[in-house]
Design an enzyme around this catalytic site. Structure first.
Site, PDB file in Angstrom:
ATOM      1  N   LYS A  34      12.514   5.386   4.812  1.00 49.97           N
ATOM      2  CA  LYS A  34      11.371   5.755   3.979  1.00 49.97           C
ATOM      3  C   LYS A  34      11.500   7.170   3.407  1.00 49.97           C
ATOM      4  O   LYS A  34      11.156   7.402   2.251  1.00 49.97           O
ATOM      5  CB  LYS A  34      10.086   5.633   4.791  1.00 49.97           C
ATOM      6  CG  LYS A  34       9.694   4.195   5.056  1.00 49.97           C
ATOM      7  CD  LYS A  34       8.371   4.124   5.790  1.00 49.97           C
ATOM      8  CE  LYS A  34       7.956   2.665   5.961  1.00 49.97           C
ATOM      9  NZ  LYS A  34       6.673   2.560   6.687  1.00 49.97           N
ATOM     10  N   ASP A  39       0.931   7.373  12.424  1.00 53.95           N
ATOM     11  CA  ASP A  39       0.166   6.169  12.760  1.00 53.95           C
ATOM     12  C   ASP A  39      -0.180   6.131  14.245  1.00 53.95           C
ATOM     13  O   ASP A  39      -0.477   5.082  14.782  1.00 53.95           O
ATOM     14  CB  ASP A  39       0.946   4.911  12.354  1.00 53.95           C
ATOM     15  CG  ASP A  39       2.272   4.798  13.084  1.00 53.95           C
ATOM     16  OD1 ASP A  39       2.560   5.648  13.943  1.00 53.95           O
ATOM     17  OD2 ASP A  39       3.014   3.846  12.795  1.00 53.95           O
ATOM     18  N   ARG A  44       0.791  -1.241   0.000  1.00 53.44           N
ATOM     19  CA  ARG A  44       0.000   0.000   0.000  1.00 53.44           C
ATOM     20  C   ARG A  44       0.819   1.286   0.000  1.00 53.44           C
ATOM     21  O   ARG A  44       0.264   2.369  -0.163  1.00 53.44           O
ATOM     22  CB  ARG A  44      -0.927   0.010   1.215  1.00 53.44           C
ATOM     23  CG  ARG A  44      -0.180   0.116   2.528  1.00 53.44           C
ATOM     24  CD  ARG A  44      -1.035  -0.283   3.712  1.00 53.44           C
ATOM     25  NE  ARG A  44      -0.298  -0.142   4.970  1.00 53.44           N
ATOM     26  CZ  ARG A  44       0.646  -0.964   5.400  1.00 53.44           C
ATOM     27  NH1 ARG A  44       1.016  -1.995   4.670  1.00 53.44           N
ATOM     28  NH2 ARG A  44       1.242  -0.754   6.541  1.00 53.44           N
ATOM     29  N   CYS A 101      -3.132  -1.098  12.717  1.00 55.50           N
ATOM     30  CA  CYS A 101      -2.784  -1.945  11.567  1.00 55.50           C
ATOM     31  C   CYS A 101      -2.353  -3.317  12.060  1.00 55.50           C
ATOM     32  O   CYS A 101      -2.418  -4.311  11.350  1.00 55.50           O
ATOM     33  CB  CYS A 101      -1.647  -1.342  10.756  1.00 55.50           C
ATOM     34  SG  CYS A 101      -1.619   0.425  10.742  1.00 55.50           S
ATOM     35  N   CYS A 135     -10.099  19.377  21.177  1.00 58.45           N
ATOM     36  CA  CYS A 135     -11.522  19.638  21.459  1.00 58.45           C
ATOM     37  C   CYS A 135     -12.328  18.364  21.230  1.00 58.45           C
ATOM     38  O   CYS A 135     -13.242  18.045  21.980  1.00 58.45           O
ATOM     39  CB  CYS A 135     -12.091  20.697  20.516  1.00 58.45           C
ATOM     40  SG  CYS A 135     -11.443  22.346  20.701  1.00 58.45           S
TER      41      CYS A 135
END
Lengths: 341, 67
Positions: free
Chosen positions: A81, A127, A66, A183, A171
């Site tokens: 990455k 994440d 993905r 995940c 909030c």
């Protein structure tokens, strides 16, 4: 060159004027996983002036399903990455200035980036909620919009937070949520990622061309597998006494006490340990030291990795260490101290 | 009771009487969610006292952390 953005310029709400604005903007993308790579490719193709992308991780085989900027070669080399993303993005559009930062998106690191390079927009591609709360406080402190995006399984959610206008994440959440699906437990399918990316990039383009009236102003969520779609107007959730965006903000998530130095990585069965004080590690020296103990070391210019007690340890130049094959922070710390002092 | 949840007509058991029950029924009670009933957002502290009636339109958005 003049043809490059012609279809985007033909789209009336952007036009030639909008394209000029896009070309003058700088977007900071926090995270280079699924959402980060999707957002980054879209911005680079759209001709944003500058992209900064920060990520603490490196490419693995389980990312390729993905995370659209990465190749098998990147996974084989365990390329960070941010670096792999930059290389691919430069092939896509050489006009865009791309800055890659291999590092942890802590409050301090992000504040340094923002003070030095003054981005116009922050994209959430993280994440975890801890980093999102940091982004949320930074957005309020420096008055820069940010776009929340998250996904798990076939579900996704997004919201654009504009300081002084919309409620902020604090909030809406009131505290950093504990537990919940990740995940790790629920998996993820790529169309859920792409849908969140589409929502994020569209709101981002409106902000970049300064078409504030067209913003969605709704918290949107969907489940592609269950065929559900929801949007809620959340203006009323804005709290006058919110510590992040209220009348007397204290930006609680920017204080040092609020920051963990050990973190379990989403979907990786891994723990990251970050030294309290940032210090670059001499990878050459460490490699020699380990080799003397009969440990086989693999190395590239950004990190080194080795097996110890059935776990893979990966040491980054900026001092961080990933310990794979465990979610137990204590075990991870033990291994860390055992092999790295 | 029948409610329209996220645009879909859903039949719910007798045990679901208020917003808190509804979140429990969908196993969302431990997650942070924004709940709207007939276009009004319900404060988290009011979940138990906000009773639901047949035909109410409910929107639920829950926050997730992945990405």
């Amino acid at each position: 060159m003049t043809e490059r953005y012609s279809r985007q310029e033909l789209f009336a709400p952007i036009g030639k004027e909008g394209q000029k604005k896009i070309a003058a903007k700088h977007v900071l993308i926090i995270g280079a996983g699924a959402l980060g790579t999707g957002n980054a490719e879209a911005f680079v193709r759209a001709g944003v002036g500058k992209i900064t992308i920060i990520d603490r991780d490196y490419v693995e085989w389980s990312n390729l399903q993905r995370q659209q900027l990465y190749s098998e070669e990147d996974a084989k080399e365990r390329l960070p990455k941010a670096i792999a993303a930059k290389q691919r993005l430069e092939q896509v559009n050489s006009d865009v200035s791309i800055e890659a930062i291999v590092g942890d998106a802590t409050a301090r690191e992000l504040e340094v980036i923002i003070e030095e390079s003054k981005p116009h927009l922050l994209i959430d591609a993280t994440d975890n909620f801890e980093t999102r709360m940091v982004i949320n406080d930074i957005s309020q402190k420096y008055r820069i919009p940010w776009i929340y995006g998250a996904c798990v399984g076939s579900y996704g959610i997004s919201y654009a937070i504009i300081p002084g206008k919309t409620p902020c994440l604090n909030c809406m959440l009131e505290a950093v949520p504990l537990g919940g699906l990740t995940c790790d437990t629920a998996g993820i399918i790529s169309p859920a990622v792409q849908m969140v990316v589409a929502y994020q990039v569209t709101e981002a383009l409106k902000i970049l061309v300064e078409d504030w009236q067209s913003l969605r102003n709704k918290l949107v969520s969907f489940d592609l597998w269950k065929n559900q779609h929801t949007a809620i107007r959340v203006d009323k959730v804005k709290k006058a006494d919110c510590p992040s965006c209220g009348d007397n903000p204290t930006y609680p998530y920017l204080s040092y006490d609020m920051q963990t130095k050990t973190a379990v990585l989403c979907g990786r069965d891994s723990v990251q340990i970050r030294p309290a004080v940032r210090q670059d590690r001499d990878l050459e020296e460490l490699a020699e030291l380990l080799a003397k103990q009969g440990i086989q070391v693999e190395k590239n210019p950004y990190l080194l990795s080795f097996m110890a007690d059935g776990h893979r340890l990966v040491v980054f130049k900026d001092g961080r260490v990933l310990i794979h094959g465990t979610k137990d922070m204590i075990e991870a710390k033990t291994l860390y101290h055992r092999y790295l002092g | 009771m029948e409610l329209i949840i996220n645009g879909e007509m859903i039949q719910l058991p007798e045990s679901v009487k208020n917003v808190s029950d509804l979140l429990t029924y969908f196993q969302l009670n431990n997650k942070i969610a924004i709940v709207e009933v007939n276009l009004n957002i319900i404060n988290k502290q009011d979940y138990e006292t906000t009773t639901l009636s047949n035909g109410d339109k409910v929107e639920i958005v829950h926050f997730v952390g992945g990405g």
